[in-house]
Design an enzyme around this catalytic site. Structure first.
Site, PDB file in Angstrom:
ATOM      1  N   SER A  51      25.259  39.974  53.443  1.00  9.89           N
ATOM      2  CA  SER A  51      24.749  41.217  52.886  1.00  9.89           C
ATOM      3  C   SER A  51      24.161  40.845  51.649  1.00  9.89           C
ATOM      4  O   SER A  51      23.178  40.203  51.475  1.00  9.89           O
ATOM      5  CB  SER A  51      25.872  42.235  53.024  1.00  9.89           C
ATOM      6  OG  SER A  51      25.517  43.329  52.859  1.00  9.89           O
ATOM      7  N   ASP A  58      24.282  44.343  59.257  1.00  8.81           N
ATOM      8  CA  ASP A  58      25.107  43.953  58.184  1.00  8.81           C
ATOM      9  C   ASP A  58      26.275  42.794  58.645  1.00  8.81           C
ATOM     10  O   ASP A  58      27.176  43.073  59.283  1.00  8.81           O
ATOM     11  CB  ASP A  58      25.660  44.856  57.257  1.00  8.81           C
ATOM     12  CG  ASP A  58      26.001  44.349  56.000  1.00  8.81           C
ATOM     13  OD1 ASP A  58      26.939  43.530  55.831  1.00  8.81           O
ATOM     14  OD2 ASP A  58      25.469  44.953  55.064  1.00  8.81           O
TER      15      ASP A  58
END
Length: 280
Positions: free
Chosen positions: A44, A189
């Site tokens: 991320s 993510d």
């Protein structure tokens, strides 16, 4: 892999990008440059930072781009309360599901049904974040999750996927940003699996973890690495940094205070990190 050094950078929104960049710049300012790691793993926000620090741009310039409002790139503003809703949904899933793949699948299903900005709009933001759009020669991997299957996907320079797309996928917070189409799959993510995914870096001799967000499995993953003879150092936000993050780590306003807080922590941690990084 004798003496191989790994740098693992976890997720944490735009505040996490600024803070982690600050930590790295603070370490370098104190004489400890860890961007020469043998292996880098980004999740991320950490995928963005990892791509930035391997782009050839000096850390000092990357740091200034985070803390100087005149140099900060424009960010899309997440819908107010969106991140809180994601955490609330994740807590509900955690209470109902024990299988980690099923948990990720539930998050993926939610992501695919969410109304967000377009993939193109979000990709343009990530593209602007990265000084280079090509994979570095250094060994860099970024983590994402297949939204339809819950399976983990590691992207690197051998995966046949462009760096911008890989980082965009790793940063695709479900319910906040759109899932990212790569080939015939859509990805979300990598922090859905773990905020640091430290276990994916196992086997390295020395590991530095920069973790902007609390990761429930970080302690166990670190202990597992240590039990197998690895040496590990973990840097997490101190009280000043947590205050700088504020209540919304996706807020662009968090960048300047979070970056400065990270820089201070990097300088403070330099001695311990130097012992790790330069250990014979």
């Amino acid at each position: 892999m004798k003496n191989e050094r790994a740098l693992v950078i976890g997720g944490g929104g735009v505040a996490g990008i600024a803070w982690a960049t600050g930590v790295l710049a603070g370490l370098a300012d104190a004489g400890v440059d860890v961007t020469d790691a043998d292996f880098l793993l980004g999740t991320s926000a950490g995928s963005a930072v990892s791509a930035q620090i391997t782009s050839g741009v000096e850390l000092s310039a990357l740091f200034r781009a985070q803390v100087d409002p005149a140099l900060q790139r424009e960010e899309l503003k997440a819908r107010e309360g969106a991140l809180a809703e994601v955490f609330e949904f994740a807590e509900k899933v955690d209470a109902e599901v024990t299988d980690p793949v099923e948990r990720r699948l539930r998050m993926g299903t939610m992501a695919l049904a969410a109304e967000t900005v377009t993939e193109a709009e979000r990709r343009a933001v990530i593209e602007a974040r990265l000084p280079s759009h090509s994979w570095p020669e250094l060994d860099l991997s970024v983590v994402a999750v297949n939204a339809a299957t819950g399976e983990t996907r590691l992207f690197d320079r051998t995966s046949g996927v462009g760096l911008v797309d890989a980082v965009t996928a790793s940063c695709a917070i479900p319910g906040v940003w759109p899932a990212v189409t790569i080939g015939d799959a859509r990805y979300i993510d990598g922090g859905i699996r773990s905020f640091t995914n430290l276990d994916l870096a196992a086997g390295r001799t020395r590991t530095l973890v920069i973790a902007p967000m609390p990761d429930p499995v970080l302690e166990a993953d670190a202990a597992s690495i240590a039990e197998r003879g690895g040496i590990i150092e973990v840097i997490t936000p101190d009280e000043t940094a947590l205050a700088a993050f504020g209540t919304d780590p996706l807020s662009p306003a968090s960048r300047t205070p979070a970056g400065h807080a990270g820089f201070a922590q990097g300088r403070t941690a330099a001695r311990a990190v130097a012992e790790l990084w330069n250990k014979a």
